[in-house]
Design a protein around this motif. Sequence first.
Motif, mmCIF file in Angstrom:
data_model
loop_
_atom_site.group_PDB
_atom_site.id
_atom_site.type_symbol
_atom_site.label_atom_id
_atom_site.label_comp_id
_atom_site.label_asym_id
_atom_site.label_seq_id
_atom_site.Cartn_x
_atom_site.Cartn_y
_atom_site.Cartn_z
ATOM 1 N N ILE A 42 8.365 -5.339 -4.548
ATOM 2 C CA ILE A 42 8.183 -5.703 -3.152
ATOM 3 C C ILE A 42 6.690 -5.804 -2.902
ATOM 4 C CG2 ILE A 42 8.319 -3.275 -2.411
ATOM 5 C CD1 ILE A 42 9.376 -4.293 0.293
ATOM 6 N N ALA A 43 6.259 -6.821 -2.159
ATOM 7 C CA ALA A 43 4.837 -7.017 -1.896
ATOM 8 C C ALA A 43 4.629 -7.534 -0.484
ATOM 9 C CB ALA A 43 4.233 -7.990 -2.911
ATOM 10 N N ALA A 44 3.644 -6.964 0.203
ATOM 11 C CA ALA A 44 3.256 -7.413 1.537
ATOM 12 C C ALA A 44 1.909 -6.793 1.856
ATOM 13 C CB ALA A 44 4.290 -7.010 2.591
ATOM 14 N N GLY A 45 1.128 -7.447 2.716
ATOM 15 C CA GLY A 45 -0.151 -6.887 3.094
ATOM 16 C C GLY A 45 0.001 -5.560 3.815
ATOM 17 N N ASP A 46 0.975 -5.503 4.727
ATOM 18 C CA ASP A 46 1.187 -4.296 5.528
ATOM 19 C C ASP A 46 2.655 -3.905 5.463
ATOM 20 O OD1 ASP A 46 1.125 -2.216 7.312
ATOM 21 O OD2 ASP A 46 0.870 -3.467 9.099
ATOM 22 N N LEU A 47 2.992 -3.078 4.500
ATOM 23 C CA LEU A 47 4.377 -2.647 4.341
ATOM 24 C C LEU A 47 4.805 -1.676 5.422
ATOM 25 C CD1 LEU A 47 4.525 -2.204 0.471
ATOM 26 C CD2 LEU A 47 5.879 -3.810 1.818
ATOM 27 N N GLN A 48 3.845 -1.180 6.222
ATOM 28 C CA GLN A 48 4.188 -0.268 7.302
ATOM 29 C C GLN A 48 4.811 -0.986 8.498
ATOM 30 O OE1 GLN A 48 1.150 3.173 7.560
ATOM 31 N NE2 GLN A 48 -0.049 1.441 6.844
ATOM 32 N N SER A 49 4.613 -2.294 8.575
ATOM 33 C CA SER A 49 5.242 -3.061 9.648
ATOM 34 C C SER A 49 6.761 -3.035 9.479
ATOM 35 C CB SER A 49 4.751 -4.516 9.619
ATOM 36 O OG SER A 49 5.532 -5.329 10.478
ATOM 37 N N LYS A 50 7.457 -2.710 10.544
ATOM 38 C CA LYS A 50 8.920 -2.638 10.456
ATOM 39 C C LYS A 50 9.531 -3.982 10.095
ATOM 40 C CE LYS A 50 9.763 -3.412 15.417
ATOM 41 N NZ LYS A 50 10.349 -2.839 16.649
ATOM 42 N N TYR A 51 8.808 -5.069 10.367
ATOM 43 C CA TYR A 51 9.352 -6.397 10.098
ATOM 44 C C TYR A 51 9.298 -6.763 8.617
ATOM 45 C CZ TYR A 51 9.467 -6.964 15.113
ATOM 46 O OH TYR A 51 9.740 -6.782 16.454
#
Length: 410
Positions: free
Chosen positions: A238-247
């Motif tokens: 899993i990869a994302a800049g901000d994994l803390q975002s609920k979205y």
Amino acid sequence: MNILLIGELYRYGGASEMMEILAGELRKKGHRVISVYGYNPRNRKIEKDIRVIFENRFQKGVNGRARYWLEKYNLPNLYARFVITGIVEREHIDILHFHAMQGGYMGIRDIGYLGRKYKVVWTIHDTWPFTGGCMHFGSCGGWMNDSCMCCDEQQLHTLYRNTHKNYNRKRSAFTGREIAFVTPSKWMADNAARSFLKKECCVCIENGIDLTCFRPLDNREELRKKYGIEEGKNVLMIAAGDLQSKYKGFASLAKALRKLKEPQRYTLLVVGEKDGGAEEEEICVACRAFGFVRDKSVMNELYNTADLVVLPSLQDTFPTVALEAQAAGTPVVAFPVGGVREQITESTGWLLETISSAELAFTIEKIFADKQILREKGRKARERCLRLYGKERMCQNYENVYRNIWDGAR
């Protein structure tokens, strides 16, 4: 042409990534390109032809204190306007290209002012331009019928939380200016057509990536040793800049992994910022956390290390991760949301029927029951990216828009 690209965060997030790619390709075609960002969140070295409006701690502090009052009374951010207009006049800019305009580095009135005074293209990376302040509207449809008020969204990109007033201000400032709006997905174009932007010029130009950087590698076993992956494991990523975002759906993925019948068979690669929490502590599979990865060659190695990339976003416009993974020959499984539905086909990956952790867990187990399917879909995903998502194609489409605006065409 002399082109000015404007965005919120320097070298952080999908919008910034597209700005960098576009700037590089336009320069290859002989255009003069300058990029301006509101903030430099990681204090990276500022390169040539890059400007940051609020660069040092003092500037960010003053803007942070003033932002609430500027938003409340819809006042212009005179410093930001001075920086932008100064560059436009000094560098003889022909086209302004807006990207992420939220974050308080520029006011609604400033955006309207620039749209009225100059030739402007605006890429809508999220729904902020036509809502009262949110980038993800979820199931709310208030922005479609002028009832965008009393918003309970916690991740509003405004300090002044009167969303109805902000909604009306945006409608007044962003329409009737002859701004050329661009959306990265047909889903976002459909949303714009249902918003107060419905009478504005709007075209769809899908994001593109560097297909020579993100590509299949033939040394997966060596990469797994390099990154400490235990032999014989099914590797998810899993990869994302901000994994803390609920979205971004990390909690949904954690819940799905807890439903796996044999969790010991799996390893999860986690790329992005994540502080941790209850859902991570109970994830029940081996994890390798890499934090925020800027190096594209490292990202490509991680995509090639994984068997399957999981994209559990609850709302997304046209995520770069899905393109990069598929370009690397790694298929993606995702929830059926936003522009993600346009990125994944039945022959290149798995698009679930609902947003369901149970369905996600069931699908992951089904996928690894036959790894030949993984390889076949990865190959077709790469082929599709070569046809549709090259950065050269994206740049050419934007160049056509610039020329149409320059020639006065709508």
